[in-house]
Motif scaffolding. Structure first.
Motif, short mmCIF file in Angstrom:
data_model
loop_
_atom_site.label_atom_id
_atom_site.label_comp_id
_atom_site.label_asym_id
_atom_site.label_seq_id
_atom_site.Cartn_x
_atom_site.Cartn_y
_atom_site.Cartn_z
N SER A 70 0.82 -1.22 0.00
CA SER A 70 0.00 0.00 0.00
C SER A 70 0.85 1.26 0.00
N ASN A 71 1.92 1.27 0.78
CA ASN A 71 2.81 2.43 0.81
C ASN A 71 3.42 2.68 -0.57
N ASN A 72 3.86 1.62 -1.23
CA ASN A 72 4.44 1.77 -2.57
C ASN A 72 3.40 2.19 -3.59
N VAL A 73 2.20 1.61 -3.52
CA VAL A 73 1.12 1.98 -4.44
C VAL A 73 0.80 3.46 -4.29
N ASN A 74 0.64 3.93 -3.08
CA ASN A 74 0.24 5.32 -2.88
C ASN A 74 1.36 6.31 -3.17
N ARG A 75 2.60 5.91 -2.98
CA ARG A 75 3.72 6.76 -3.40
C ARG A 75 3.73 6.89 -4.93
N PHE A 76 3.49 5.78 -5.61
CA PHE A 76 3.44 5.78 -7.07
C PHE A 76 2.24 6.59 -7.56
N ALA A 77 1.07 6.42 -6.91
CA ALA A 77 -0.13 7.18 -7.28
C ALA A 77 0.13 8.69 -7.15
N LYS A 78 0.79 9.07 -6.07
CA LYS A 78 1.10 10.49 -5.84
C LYS A 78 2.02 11.02 -6.95
N GLU A 79 3.02 10.22 -7.32
CA GLU A 79 3.94 10.61 -8.40
C GLU A 79 3.19 10.78 -9.73
N LEU A 80 2.16 9.96 -9.95
CA LEU A 80 1.38 10.02 -11.18
C LEU A 80 0.29 11.09 -11.13
N LYS A 81 0.17 11.75 -9.96
CA LYS A 81 -0.86 12.77 -9.75
C LYS A 81 -2.27 12.18 -9.76
N LEU A 82 -2.39 10.92 -9.36
CA LEU A 82 -3.70 10.29 -9.18
C LEU A 82 -4.24 10.71 -7.82
N LYS A 83 -5.55 10.83 -7.72
CA LYS A 83 -6.14 11.10 -6.41
C LYS A 83 -5.81 9.93 -5.50
N ASN A 84 -5.41 10.25 -4.29
CA ASN A 84 -5.08 9.18 -3.35
C ASN A 84 -5.42 9.64 -1.94
N PRO A 85 -5.48 8.78 -0.96
CA PRO A 85 -4.93 7.43 -1.02
C PRO A 85 -5.86 6.46 -1.75
N LEU A 86 -5.22 5.56 -2.47
CA LEU A 86 -5.94 4.45 -3.07
C LEU A 86 -6.06 3.35 -2.02
N LYS A 87 -7.12 2.58 -2.13
CA LYS A 87 -7.36 1.52 -1.16
C LYS A 87 -7.38 0.17 -1.85
N LEU A 88 -6.90 -0.82 -1.15
CA LEU A 88 -6.90 -2.19 -1.65
C LEU A 88 -8.35 -2.63 -1.87
N ASN A 89 -8.66 -3.10 -3.09
CA ASN A 89 -10.02 -3.60 -3.33
C ASN A 89 -10.07 -5.07 -3.67
N HIS A 90 -8.91 -5.68 -3.96
CA HIS A 90 -8.87 -7.12 -4.20
C HIS A 90 -7.42 -7.59 -4.14
N ILE A 91 -7.22 -8.74 -3.51
CA ILE A 91 -5.89 -9.34 -3.42
C ILE A 91 -6.05 -10.84 -3.55
N TRP A 92 -5.14 -11.48 -4.29
CA TRP A 92 -5.24 -12.91 -4.50
C TRP A 92 -3.85 -13.51 -4.73
N VAL A 93 -3.79 -14.82 -4.60
CA VAL A 93 -2.54 -15.56 -4.78
C VAL A 93 -2.61 -16.33 -6.09
N ASN A 94 -1.45 -16.47 -6.73
CA ASN A 94 -1.29 -17.25 -7.96
C ASN A 94 -0.20 -18.29 -7.73
N ILE A 95 -0.49 -19.54 -8.04
CA ILE A 95 0.53 -20.59 -7.99
C ILE A 95 0.56 -21.25 -9.36
N ASN A 96 1.70 -21.19 -10.01
CA ASN A 96 1.86 -21.80 -11.32
C ASN A 96 2.91 -22.89 -11.26
#
Length: 189
Positions: free
Chosen positions: A63-89
């Motif tokens: 979340s810290n990295n996402v919101n730092r990146f969002a701020k750099e991109l001038k996106l409205k923030n803070p962004l919030k996690l809306n979905h998280i999942w695991v992938n096993i291949n």
């Protein structure tokens, strides 16, 4: 003469210093409890939603990295996690081309990446038009201006964050002995 970039596609890449062994143990327990998992973009492999509180330390760092990146991109923030999942291949498993709708930023965090287990590939939004007019017969070499795809290495503890609208896929795993484990996520307002 000057070359001017009129449109750019941003992506964040970094590492998260985290002990992933307890996370992998929790994931393996989840897989044992629900061996079918979900089918989304995966062909083979196993995907499963995770609770928002799956691991507070990992989610805080993402979340810290996402919101730092969002701020750099001038996106409205803070962004919030809306979905998280695991992938096993496992061997020959992959993820077909897809986007993450209704997400301002999406990403992947690699927990376990054995050798030859597949990389992430991003597809230029211009798509096949680029290949049609600037395909290999017209180019001396590929670069950021003329490439149809860009491949980035999957590696342990690597975090990639990118716009949810950016089409991407995961190459098939060529590793016959070990599985690749990653966490994917979407953030929005």
């Amino acid at each position: 003469m000057e070359t001017i970039d009129i449109f750019k596609i941003p992506m964040f890449s970094g590492k998260i210093n985290l002990n992933v062994k307890p996370l992998i143990n929790k994931i393996n327990l989840l897989k044992k409890q629900n061996p079918k998992g979900n089918i989304n973009s995966n062909v083979g492999g196993w995907q499963h939603s995770l609770p928002d509180n799956f691991d507070d330390q990992m989610i805080d760092q993402i979340s810290n990295n996402v919101n730092r990146f969002a701020k750099e991109l001038k996106l409205k923030n803070p962004l919030k996690l809306n979905h998280i999942w695991v992938n096993i291949n496992d061997y020959s498993d992959y993820n077909k081309p897809h986007v993450h709708p209704r997400s301002q930023l999406s990403g992947v965090f690699y927990l376990k990446v054995p050798k030859n287990s597949g990389n992430i590939v991003f597809i230029n939004p211009v798509g096949h038009l680029l290949n049609y007019d600037w395909g290999t017969v017209y180019l001396d070499e590929f670069n950021h201006y003329n490439s149809y795809t860009y491949t980035y290495n999957s590696e342990d503890l690597r975090l990639y964050i990118f716009p949810g609208w950016l089409s991407h896929f995961v190459e098939p795993s060529k590793n016959k002995k070990e599985e690749r484990i990653s966490i994917s996520f979407n953030y929005s307002l």
